[in-house]
Design an enzyme around this catalytic site. Structure first.
Site, PDB file in Angstrom:
ATOM      1  N   LYS A 111      46.543 -18.892  57.868  1.00 56.70           N
ATOM      2  CA  LYS A 111      45.102 -18.905  57.610  1.00 56.70           C
ATOM      3  C   LYS A 111      44.557 -20.315  57.743  1.00 56.70           C
ATOM      4  O   LYS A 111      45.137 -21.223  57.158  1.00 56.70           O
ATOM      5  CB  LYS A 111      44.856 -18.365  56.201  1.00 56.70           C
ATOM      6  CG  LYS A 111      43.415 -18.475  55.739  1.00 56.70           C
ATOM      7  CD  LYS A 111      43.320 -18.138  54.286  1.00 56.70           C
ATOM      8  CE  LYS A 111      41.868 -18.310  53.867  1.00 56.70           C
ATOM      9  NZ  LYS A 111      41.701 -18.207  52.450  1.00 56.70           N
TER      10      LYS A 111
ATOM     11  N   LYS B 107      48.457 -21.854  54.471  1.00 61.22           N
ATOM     12  CA  LYS B 107      47.009 -21.897  54.315  1.00 61.22           C
ATOM     13  C   LYS B 107      46.570 -23.346  54.407  1.00 61.22           C
ATOM     14  O   LYS B 107      46.992 -24.189  53.623  1.00 61.22           O
ATOM     15  CB  LYS B 107      46.610 -21.300  52.968  1.00 61.22           C
ATOM     16  CG  LYS B 107      45.117 -21.420  52.694  1.00 61.22           C
ATOM     17  CD  LYS B 107      44.694 -20.689  51.442  1.00 61.22           C
ATOM     18  CE  LYS B 107      43.218 -20.931  51.159  1.00 61.22           C
ATOM     19  NZ  LYS B 107      42.773 -20.199  49.978  1.00 61.22           N
TER      20      LYS B 107
HETATM   21  C1  PBG Z   1      40.243 -19.154  47.607  1.00 66.54           C
HETATM   22  C2  PBG Z   1      40.129 -18.530  48.947  1.00 66.54           C
HETATM   23  C3  PBG Z   1      39.444 -19.047  50.015  1.00 66.54           C
HETATM   24  C4  PBG Z   1      39.531 -18.116  51.026  1.00 66.54           C
HETATM   25  C5  PBG Z   1      40.283 -17.051  50.563  1.00 66.54           C
HETATM   26  N1  PBG Z   1      40.656 -17.333  49.264  1.00 66.54           N
HETATM   27  C6  PBG Z   1      38.659 -20.294  50.126  1.00 66.54           C
HETATM   28  C7  PBG Z   1      39.298 -21.576  49.837  1.00 66.54           C
HETATM   29  O1  PBG Z   1      40.520 -21.716  49.818  1.00 66.54           O
HETATM   30  O2  PBG Z   1      38.532 -22.499  49.598  1.00 66.54           O
HETATM   31  C8  PBG Z   1      38.883 -18.269  52.364  1.00 66.54           C
HETATM   32  C9  PBG Z   1      38.527 -17.021  53.040  1.00 66.54           C
HETATM   33  C10 PBG Z   1      37.473 -17.170  54.065  1.00 66.54           C
HETATM   34  O3  PBG Z   1      36.967 -18.268  54.373  1.00 66.54           O
HETATM   35  O4  PBG Z   1      37.122 -16.134  54.623  1.00 66.54           O
HETATM   36  N2  PBG Z   1      41.529 -19.247  47.120  1.00 66.54           N
HETATM   37 ZN    ZN Z   2      41.365 -20.411  45.266  1.00 68.91          ZN
END
Ligand code: PBG
Ligand code: ZN
Length: 329
Positions: free
Chosen positions: A254, A201
Site C-alpha cells: 500500500k 505500508k
Molecule cells: C490509517 C489508514 C490510512 C489508510 C488506511 N488506514 C491512512 C494513513 O495511514 O494515514 C489510507 C487509505 C487510503 O488512503 O485510502 N491507519
Molecule cells: Zn492509523
C-alpha cells in the site's frame, strides 16, 4: 531505395494479427478483472445521522450504523469479494475507543453479518481514527510508544472478531503487532479469524483524501517514524517476511500504483495471498483529472486495476469497486 518486406525475416512477428478485433483481443487477454477479488472500503460514522458524502472521495460516504446494511447489500449485488470497514467514533480518546464493543465498526459488523452473509468482512485495525492526536499508536512524551500500542491493537482486533469480522487488518505499522494480535485472537477463542497485515505500508502523500474522510490527520508531526520510506523496496520484503513469520495469513502492499514493483517482487517471493490497496489519493487523482476532461475515468480506472492485477495482486482494495463491477457487466 527499396526495403524488403519485414516478413522476409524469419524472426519477424506480426503482432497486429491478434489485435484485429475486440473478440480476438479478449480471447488472448492475460489478465482478467474479477469483482470477486475486489474489496470496497466503507466508513462507518457513529455520529452521522444520514449518509454523508465525502467531498474528497467522490461517490463515497460516511455511513451511519443504522444504514450500513445498504452499502453491504450493494456490494453483495455487485458480487464484490467483501468490505473493509473503518470507524469514526462518537468521541476520540487515547485510542481505547477502537476496542469499544459498541463502537461503529463492531455495531456495523453485527448488522451486516446478520443481513448480508455473502461478503468477506474485513475490519481495519488502527488507533488513528480513535485518538485525539491522530497518530496510529500511543503517544508518550511526544513520541510513538510502539510496545504500549500493541495491547490496544490486540483488544480492538478481538472486539472486531467478537462482532463477526472474518479478517482483521492492522494498518498501524507498529512492529510486532501481528504476533500480538494473533496471540490475543487465539486466547479469545478466535483461532479461525484471519489476519491481513498492511505489511509494506509506505508513508505516502496519497492518503490525503482518506485522512479527511476518516478524520485521522496527525495533529503534530507525520507518520514517517513508523510507516515505510517510499524509497525502500528491499526493506518492504523484510517487512513482509516478518509479518508472515508472526502469523499474517495475507499481506498487503500500500499504496498500489506507485509500488507495482514491490507488489511484483512480493508475488515472486512469497506464497501467501497478496493484497494491494489502491488508496484514496490514487482514486481522487483520477477523478480530478477526469473532471477536468483530461482523462477518461472509466478507461483510466480499469487500466489502473489491470496494472495492479498484472503486477500480482490476488486481492485489490479499491474505491472503484462498485462502479468498476458495473462497468464490467
Ligand atoms: C490509517 C489508514 C490510512 C489508510 C488506511 N488506514 C491512512 C494513513 O495511514 O494515514 C489510507 C487509505 C487510503 O488512503 O485510502 N491507519
Ligand atoms: Zn492509523
Amino acid at each position: 531505395m527499396t526495403i524488403a518486406p519485414p516478413s522476409a525475416r524469419s524472426s519477424f512477428r506480426r503482432f497486429h494479427r491478434l489485435r484485429r478485433s475486440a473478440a480476438l483481443r479478449g480471447s488472448i487477454r492475460e489478465t482478467r478483472l474479477d469483482p470477486s477479488s475486489w474489496i470496497l472500503p466503507v466508513f462507518i460514522d457513529a455520529r452521522a445521522r444520514d449518509v454523508t458524502p465525502i467531498a474528497s472521495l467522490p461517490g463515497h460516504a460516511r455511513w451511519p450504523v443504522s444504514r450500513a446494511i445498504e452499502i453491504a447489500q450493494r456490494a453483495a449485488a455487485a458480487r464484490l469479494g467483501g468490505l473493509l470497514l473503518f470507524g469514526l467514533p462518537d468521541e476520540k480518546d487515547d485510542g481505547r475507543a477502537a476496542a469499544d464493543p459498541l463502537g461503529p465498526v463492531p455495531a456495523a459488523l453485527r448488522a451486516i453479518r446478520a443481513a448480508v452473509p455473502d461478503l468477506a468482512l474485513i475490519a481495519d485495525v488502527c488507533l488513528c481514527e480513535y485518538t485525539t492526536h491522530g497518530h496510529c499508536g500511543v503517544v508518550r512524551d511526544g513520541a510513538i510508544d510502539n510496545d504500549a500500542t500493541l495491547p490496544l491493537l490486540a483488544d480492538a482486533a478481538v472486539a472486531y472478531a467478537d462482532a463477526g469480522a472474518d479478517v482483521v487488518a492492522p494498518s498501524d505499522m507498529m512492529d510486532g503487532r501481528v504476533a500480538a494480535i494473533r496471540a490475543a485472537l487465539d486466547d479469545a477463542g478466535h483461532a479461525e479469524t484471519a489476519i491481513l497485515s498492511y505489511a509494506a505500508k509506505f508513508a505516502s502523500a496519497f492518503y490525503g483524501p482518506f485522512r479527511e474522510a476518516a478524520e485521522c490527520t496527525p495533529q503534530f508531526g507525520d507518520r514517517a517514524g513508523y510507516q515505510m520510506d517510499p524509497a525502500n523496496g528491499r526493506e518492504a520484503m523484510a517487512e513482509i517476511a516478518a509479518d508472515i513469520a508472526e502469523g499474517a495469513d495475507m499481506v498487503m502492499v500500500k499504496p498500489a500504483g506507485p509500488y507495482l514493483d514491490v507488489l511484483a517482487a512480493a508475488r515472486a517471493r512469497y506464497d501467501v495471498p497478496l493484497a494491494a490497496y489502491q488508496v484514496s489519493g490514487e482514486y481522487a487523482a483520477l477523478h480530478a483529472a477526469a473532471d477536468r476532461g483530461w482523462i477518461d475515468l472509466r478507461r483510466a480506472a480499469v487500466e489502473s486495476l489491470t496494472g495492479i492485477a498484472r503486477a500480482g495482486a490476488d486481492v485489490t482494495i479499491t474505491y472503484f469497486a462498485l462502479e468498476a463491477a458495473e462497468w464490467l457487466r
